[in-house]
Design a protein around this motif. Structure first.
Motif, PDB file in Angstrom:
ATOM      1  N   ARG A  27       0.724  -1.671   0.008  1.00  0.00           N
ATOM      2  CA  ARG A  27       0.041  -0.087  -0.146  1.00  0.00           C
ATOM      3  C   ARG A  27       0.833   1.206   0.329  1.00  0.00           C
ATOM      4  NH1 ARG A  27      -2.870  -1.076   5.201  1.00  0.00           N
ATOM      5  NH2 ARG A  27      -1.028  -2.332   5.516  1.00  0.00           N
ATOM      6  N   GLU A  30       0.251   3.594  -2.327  1.00  0.00           N
ATOM      7  CA  GLU A  30      -1.099   4.439  -2.824  1.00  0.00           C
ATOM      8  C   GLU A  30      -1.344   5.623  -1.445  1.00  0.00           C
ATOM      9  OE1 GLU A  30      -6.090   3.321  -0.681  1.00  0.00           O
ATOM     10  OE2 GLU A  30      -4.348   1.448  -0.902  1.00  0.00           O
ATOM     11  N   ARG A 146      -7.449   9.628   2.479  1.00  0.00           N
ATOM     12  CA  ARG A 146      -8.094  10.257   1.394  1.00  0.00           C
ATOM     13  C   ARG A 146      -9.470  10.636   1.385  1.00  0.00           C
ATOM     14  NH1 ARG A 146      -9.333   5.124   1.263  1.00  0.00           N
ATOM     15  NH2 ARG A 146      -7.705   4.902  -0.309  1.00  0.00           N
TER      16      ARG A 146
END
Length: 206
Positions: A27, A30, A146
């Motif tokens: 991750r 990301e 996010r």
């Protein structure tokens, strides 16, 4: 904003989460992407002020792999001129000078983001009833970042804190340890034992 193209976003992302970087595993890509979007959103809030400012370049210092450029940023506002001291910290990455931190009036962007993210981890641990940062905690952190990265442009600018050499978490939480077992505490005479402050626990190898 175009400034992020000159920044080493992977280095910034890695420093923002410190020793949990290795625990992100696959991750990491990301996380860097979310950090880039988060940074662009914050920078966009200050774009108007930057565009109307005059920049006066001051002292420069360069080493083999690191450099510093000091700038005075002046912005006229009514009868007064607002002045800020900016210090741009760079390092050599892939034979190119990339920005690794920017300090406004003694306030480090990296230290600010680092403080915010570890505060998020503490809140998430409390909400989830966890004593240690787990894979689930990190998943929840990415979801929070996010959410912030996708927040409206008129959302409040997060507070900044003064740059400090004091880590946001105890130094005895070392990178590379797994999330499976408690890590032994450092001896009383070690520098880690004398480090002030505290933060989310982190499991290490048994």
């Amino acid at each position: 904003t175009a400034i992020h193209k000159h920044m080493d976003m992977q280095e910034i992302a890695k420093r923002s989460i410190e020793y949990y970087w290795s625990d992100l595993g696959e991750r990491q890509k990301e996380y860097v992407s979310l950090m880039t979007r988060y940074f662009i959103r914050i920078a966009a809030k200050h774009a108007h002020r930057i565009a109307e400012s005059e920049f006066i370049y001051g002292e420069e210092a360069a080493g083999v792999e690191r450099a510093r450029v000091d700038i005075i940023m002046k912005k006229k506002g009514g009868l007064h001129t607002r002045q800020s001291e900016v210090s741009v910290r760079l390092h050599l990455a892939d034979n190119e000078w990339r920005i690794r931190d920017v300090i406004f009036d003694g306030i480090s962007i990296i230290s600010t983001i680092n403080s915010q993210f570890f505060s998020m981890l503490r809140r998430l641990m409390k909400e989830r009833g966890e004593l240690y940062v787990t894979t689930g905690t990190l998943d929840a952190l990415l979801a929070k970042i996010r959410e912030k990265a996708e927040a409206p442009a008129d959302a409040p600018v997060p507070p900044r804190r003064r740059a400090s050499s004091t880590p946001a978490m105890p130094r005895d939480r070392r990178p590379g340890a797994s999330l499976r077992g408690p890590r032994p505490r450092p001896s009383p005479s070690s520098p880690a034992a004398r480090t002030p402050g505290g933060g989310p626990g982190r499991r290490g190898r048994r």
